[in-house]
Motif scaffolding. Structure first.
Motif, PDB file in Angstrom:
ATOM      1  N   THR A 126      -0.252   5.426  -7.560  1.00 53.34           N
ATOM      2  CA  THR A 126       0.172   5.292  -6.168  1.00 53.34           C
ATOM      3  C   THR A 126       1.601   5.761  -6.029  1.00 53.34           C
ATOM      4  OG1 THR A 126      -1.314   3.443  -5.742  1.00 53.34           O
ATOM      5  CG2 THR A 126       0.533   3.679  -4.263  1.00 53.34           C
ATOM      6  N   LEU A 149       3.617   8.808   6.354  1.00 59.76           N
ATOM      7  CA  LEU A 149       2.806   8.401   5.209  1.00 59.76           C
ATOM      8  C   LEU A 149       3.607   7.422   4.354  1.00 59.76           C
ATOM      9  CD1 LEU A 149       0.296   8.589   3.468  1.00 59.76           C
ATOM     10  CD2 LEU A 149       1.224  10.674   2.440  1.00 59.76           C
ATOM     11  N   SER A 162       2.220   5.285   1.795  1.00 61.69           N
ATOM     12  CA  SER A 162       1.799   5.321   0.394  1.00 61.69           C
ATOM     13  C   SER A 162       0.505   6.115   0.261  1.00 61.69           C
ATOM     14  CB  SER A 162       1.596   3.907  -0.170  1.00 61.69           C
ATOM     15  OG  SER A 162       0.417   3.312   0.330  1.00 61.69           O
ATOM     16  N   VAL A 163       0.320   6.654  -0.922  1.00 61.40           N
ATOM     17  CA  VAL A 163      -0.913   7.390  -1.240  1.00 61.40           C
ATOM     18  C   VAL A 163      -1.377   6.950  -2.618  1.00 61.40           C
ATOM     19  CG1 VAL A 163       0.456   9.355  -2.057  1.00 61.40           C
ATOM     20  CG2 VAL A 163      -1.966   9.653  -1.633  1.00 61.40           C
ATOM     21  N   ILE A 214       0.475  14.845  -2.484  1.00 57.05           N
ATOM     22  CA  ILE A 214       0.068  14.368  -1.166  1.00 57.05           C
ATOM     23  C   ILE A 214       1.217  13.659  -0.457  1.00 57.05           C
ATOM     24  CG2 ILE A 214      -1.561  12.850   0.045  1.00 57.05           C
ATOM     25  CD1 ILE A 214      -3.552  13.554  -2.260  1.00 57.05           C
ATOM     26  N   SER A 215       2.091  12.991  -1.218  1.00 59.26           N
ATOM     27  CA  SER A 215       3.277  12.382  -0.614  1.00 59.26           C
ATOM     28  C   SER A 215       4.164  13.433   0.043  1.00 59.26           C
ATOM     29  CB  SER A 215       4.087  11.623  -1.680  1.00 59.26           C
ATOM     30  OG  SER A 215       3.427  10.457  -2.082  1.00 59.26           O
ATOM     31  N   PRO A 240       0.667  12.900   5.860  1.00 62.52           N
ATOM     32  CA  PRO A 240      -0.668  12.352   6.151  1.00 62.52           C
ATOM     33  C   PRO A 240      -1.710  13.372   6.584  1.00 62.52           C
ATOM     34  CG  PRO A 240       0.923  11.703   7.853  1.00 62.52           C
ATOM     35  CD  PRO A 240       1.701  12.329   6.736  1.00 62.52           C
ATOM     36  N   LEU A 247      -4.179  14.714   3.674  1.00 62.42           N
ATOM     37  CA  LEU A 247      -5.581  14.322   3.741  1.00 62.42           C
ATOM     38  C   LEU A 247      -6.488  15.551   3.744  1.00 62.42           C
ATOM     39  CD1 LEU A 247      -7.556  11.966   3.952  1.00 62.42           C
ATOM     40  CD2 LEU A 247      -7.352  12.101   6.442  1.00 62.42           C
ATOM     41  N   VAL A 267      -8.872   9.708  -2.641  1.00 60.23           N
ATOM     42  CA  VAL A 267      -7.515   9.450  -2.143  1.00 60.23           C
ATOM     43  C   VAL A 267      -7.543   8.421  -1.019  1.00 60.23           C
ATOM     44  CG1 VAL A 267      -5.549  10.480  -0.918  1.00 60.23           C
ATOM     45  CG2 VAL A 267      -6.643  11.716  -2.796  1.00 60.23           C
ATOM     46  N   LEU A 303      -4.856   6.627   1.837  1.00 59.95           N
ATOM     47  CA  LEU A 303      -3.551   6.730   2.478  1.00 59.95           C
ATOM     48  C   LEU A 303      -3.284   5.497   3.342  1.00 59.95           C
ATOM     49  CD1 LEU A 303      -3.723  10.394   3.869  1.00 59.95           C
ATOM     50  CD2 LEU A 303      -3.027   9.649   1.589  1.00 59.95           C
ATOM     51  N   VAL A 326      -0.787   4.857   6.508  1.00 60.00           N
ATOM     52  CA  VAL A 326       0.052   5.595   7.442  1.00 60.00           C
ATOM     53  C   VAL A 326       0.664   4.625   8.449  1.00 60.00           C
ATOM     54  CG1 VAL A 326       0.139   7.488   9.116  1.00 60.00           C
ATOM     55  CG2 VAL A 326      -1.448   7.599   7.171  1.00 60.00           C
ATOM     56  N   GLU A 357      -5.302   2.748   7.640  1.00 60.08           N
ATOM     57  CA  GLU A 357      -5.940   3.236   6.423  1.00 60.08           C
ATOM     58  C   GLU A 357      -6.692   4.535   6.689  1.00 60.08           C
ATOM     59  OE1 GLU A 357      -8.589   0.272   5.022  1.00 60.08           O
ATOM     60  OE2 GLU A 357      -7.006  -1.073   4.302  1.00 60.08           O
TER      61      GLU A 357
END
Length: 345
Positions: A249, A280, A282-283, A300-301, A305, A309, A319, A321, A323, A331
């Motif tokens: 994460t 965003l 956390s991922v 992705i970070s 978002p 995605l 994955v 996310l 947001v 979510e």
């Protein structure tokens, strides 16, 4: 993607607690090995069978010695904090350096992610990370100017980095490689491979929030993990059962600073030379390789978002996310992630 990038998986402290809440059967026993590495902690939870419990080679102290050896070797190869590591010597070199197969392997993986993400993942971004005060350099007394950022960007770019067999080479002498956004995950894989080589096939490896699980706990129970809700205190957003996989994460709400009321994230976008600026929070990525989960979470970070995605769906990645939307956290997750969500019945 940054010097000492902070990667975390939620409620890691809970991982051993949850895994230990049931009394083990007489045939298997949970044991825990803990230590420090790569500027953070590690803990390895494993289930030993009766024969292993009676074997001196499987004592906690003996296993810890071997795990420490494995992780020390990774540090000697890839740490930027050790002046004599392979990576540090390459950073000092003007053009080329022959390195171990392990270091070459991780650099190749980094370059593959660079190409796959169209430059969002870049292990040469260290000069920009330092400029913004998230590396060894002190926090700046003012926000860097666009001119200063452009000058630093001239030193950055994985297109100037290459690997041929076990030789690293660079097209610019100033190029500085920092593998902290992927080497921790690689270290998890190294420990997992060591355990399996010893016939330990039920385990949970955790290095600073990068995890890899295999098998089951005593009484045939699945390893239970959690994603953290980004509020004050330890709050569970979702419970997960990831099977024989790794999980990483990446989030920015724990590592940032503010100037004149503006929040600056520790994650730097190589294309702008500036901290990421999107919603965003956390991922989380689940992948068979901890190294890849680690790197993909950073990708992705950086992308954010929407683009992140889309990237995850195109690559068919598992994955999840979180947001920020007003005072709420929304979510979003791919179809590949859904099977790992634990729904209480």
């Amino acid at each position: 993607m940054m010097h000492q990038i902070t990667k975390w998986l939620a409620l890691i402290g809970l991982a051993f607690f949850i895994s230990s809440c049931s009394d083990p059967t007489p045939k298997t026993k949970l044991v825990l090995v803990q230590g420090k590495t790569m500027g953070t902690y590690y803990q390895v939870t494993m289930a030993l069978n009766e024969q292993q419990q009676l074997d001196a080679a499987y004592k906690i102290s003996a296993i810890q010695v071997e795990i420490d050896k494995q992780l020390e070797l990774v540090n000697d190869q890839m740490s930027t904090y050790r002046p004599d590591s392979e990576l540090s010597r390459f950073n000092k070199a003007k053009e080329t350096l022959e390195v171990s197969p392990a270091t070459a392997y991780v650099v190749k993986a980094s370059l593959a992610l660079f190409n796959q993400s169209n430059g969002a993942f870049d292990v040469t971004v260290g000069p920009l990370v330092n400029l913004w005060g998230f590396g060894p350099d002190k926090k700046p007394i003012k926000v860097p100017s666009d001119e200063t950022i452009k000058k630093r960007q001239q030193w950055v770019g994985s297109q100037y980095l290459g690997v041929r067999d076990n030789t690293l080479y660079k097209a610019k002498p100033e190029l500085y490689v920092d593998l902290s956004s992927i080497a921790k995950g690689y270290g998890v894989d190294v420990v997992a491979q060591y355990l399996e080589s010893r016939g330990i096939n039920d385990y949970l490896v955790d290095i600073g929030g990068e995890l890899r699980a295999k098998g089951v706990k005593p009484q045939n129970e699945q390893w239970m993990l959690a994603i953290e809700r980004p509020n004050i205190g330890q709050n569970v957003q979702r419970l997960l059962q990831i099977g024989d996989n790794a999980i990483a994460t990446s989030g920015d709400y724990r590592n940032y600073y503010e100037f004149d009321g503006i929040r600056y994230s520790h994650t730097i976008d190589p294309k702008t030379g500036k901290p990421i600026n999107h919603k965003l929070v956390s991922v989380t990525v689940i992948h068979e390789s901890s190294m890849m989960a680690d790197g993909l979470a950073t990708v992705i970070s950086v992308l954010g978002p929407e683009e992140g995605l889309t990237f995850a769906k195109q690559q068919k990645l598992a994955v999840f996310l979180l947001v920020k939307q007003g005072d709420e956290y929304i979510e979003q997750f791919t179809a590949e992630f859904k099977p790992y969500l634990f729904e209480e019945k």
